[in-house]
Design an enzyme around this catalytic site. Sequence first.
Site, mmCIF file in Angstrom:
data_model
loop_
_atom_site.group_PDB
_atom_site.id
_atom_site.type_symbol
_atom_site.label_atom_id
_atom_site.label_comp_id
_atom_site.label_asym_id
_atom_site.label_seq_id
_atom_site.Cartn_x
_atom_site.Cartn_y
_atom_site.Cartn_z
ATOM 1 N N GLU A 27 0.839 -1.200 0.000
ATOM 2 C CA GLU A 27 0.000 0.000 0.000
ATOM 3 C C GLU A 27 0.871 1.247 0.000
ATOM 4 O OE1 GLU A 27 -3.666 2.110 2.507
ATOM 5 O OE2 GLU A 27 -2.634 0.362 3.343
ATOM 6 N N GLU A 173 -12.925 -1.642 2.657
ATOM 7 C CA GLU A 173 -13.519 -1.257 3.950
ATOM 8 C C GLU A 173 -14.560 -0.147 3.782
ATOM 9 O OE1 GLU A 173 -10.299 -0.333 6.621
ATOM 10 O OE2 GLU A 173 -9.605 -2.400 6.704
ATOM 11 N N GLU A 292 -6.511 -8.612 4.703
ATOM 12 C CA GLU A 292 -5.670 -7.824 5.610
ATOM 13 C C GLU A 292 -5.671 -8.511 6.970
ATOM 14 O OE1 GLU A 292 -6.105 -3.606 6.028
ATOM 15 O OE2 GLU A 292 -6.631 -3.313 3.916
#
Length: 510
Positions: A27, A173, A292
């Site tokens: 990321e 998310e 994750e």
Amino acid sequence: MSNCDVTLEPSFTIAPVPPRMFGALVEHMGRCVYGGVYEPGHPKADAAGLRQDVLQLTRELGVTMARYPGGNFVSSLDWEDTVGPVEERPTRLELAWREIEPNTFGLNEFMSWTRLADAEPMMVVNFGTRGLADACNLLEYTNFPSGTKYSDLRISHGVRDPYGIKLWCIGNEQDGPWQIGQKSAVEYGLAAAETAKAMKRIDPTIEVVSCASSWRFLPTMNSWQATVLEHAYEYVDYVSLHGYFEPIEGDRAGYLASGLVIEELIDAAVATSDYVGAKQRSKKKLQVAFDEWNIWYESRFSIDDRYADQSLTWEFAPRLIEDTYTAEDAVAVAGILMSLLRHSDRVTVACLSELVNVIAPIRAEPGSEAWRQTTFYPFALMARYARGDVLRIEPRVEKLHSATYGDVPAVDVLATHDPESGAVAVFAVNRHSEPMTLQVAMRALPEMSVVEHVVMGGTRLDATNTEAHPEQVVPEPSKEHEIADHKLLAQLPPTSWTMLRLDPTAALRD
């Protein structure tokens, strides 16, 4: 000394070990990309600026898949900024982590890196500030051969052949109040269904991951997923789950039982998905992408404080959540990965978050050699040796009391069996503060011999690996085992993770 008894029966299997189980998140957060995988001018960087020391450790770690470009980062990203001549790319404000993003490392650089790392890409599309059209345009850029606006744009950037990216996440998310572009379950479900439907018209071979409930403490946990799937079930292939854990003060047994919480999250997600599927009389079963997971000392970091401080300078690649892991953390990470493997029948994608510097197994500093954190080793060893089928076993062992989770098994055990080579790998976490004896009955297997026995933990649980001392915590070889009458006996040190590898061919050589 107490015992933990298990029986290995090679015909009692859960599922094959999924190749995508050993993924990692790359990321644009902190120094994961800039100063991590990419650092032009570093002594170990190649002509493209990719750090070869980090790349070598990535391959050693056994990463099979890389999720990109986020994470929360993706929810305000314009992917077009990340392609084309580097000198023409704009510098932008990155809203998730309040950073300056120069876009000097982008989509095509990442795809070049995945080839070198031998990792499959897992692409996440911006579903915060953008949506359906953006996702389709990006897919056209990456996967369509030629002759259209975005495929020809890719070719003009020097990439003639399409990438053929197979795994796509519809946002990240999106139920979280911290997310740029947070959506209600109905909003997301309707939009995700239409986006997945459109993307599969462009490339019917892709697999699509839908956001599920992203944080176990949200009041909408599970109900959000159920509502989303009412709209999107037939168009998606996976639901995603995320889980982070940290030490629990005064409750080591609870901390080392974090994998049990992972299993509860998986069971709830599977039950929710299957309920919606049954309700809709669908013949398909959704898989889980636990994309994750990690140990994160979250109590030390508050993103809310970072947003609230209006005087805070926007930075390029700031040092964010660069946690230093202990030997005890390595034991906890091992336990979580064992729990994921135990659910290989439904969890077929998983990503350690993140790969470099940011709560990562690999650390890297400017101008020096990258090093392995303690958590690097259990992941790498299971990625290398958990082969074949995950066996269905039922350990018989005493319970420990955890103030957080109640009674938990003192020992957790996972085993895999490779039908082709006959090799067996046994992994065990001893949550007890006392040593335990592992007894493994193997009458259904041929004569076996231990070819490797290593242990992490047991002593110096607060020890860490640092730049100055990168090998203070490594797997230690052990000879505390014996095999007699088709039974393996192995000593498990207190608060430890153990790996035993057994090979029938070694027994023939003896």
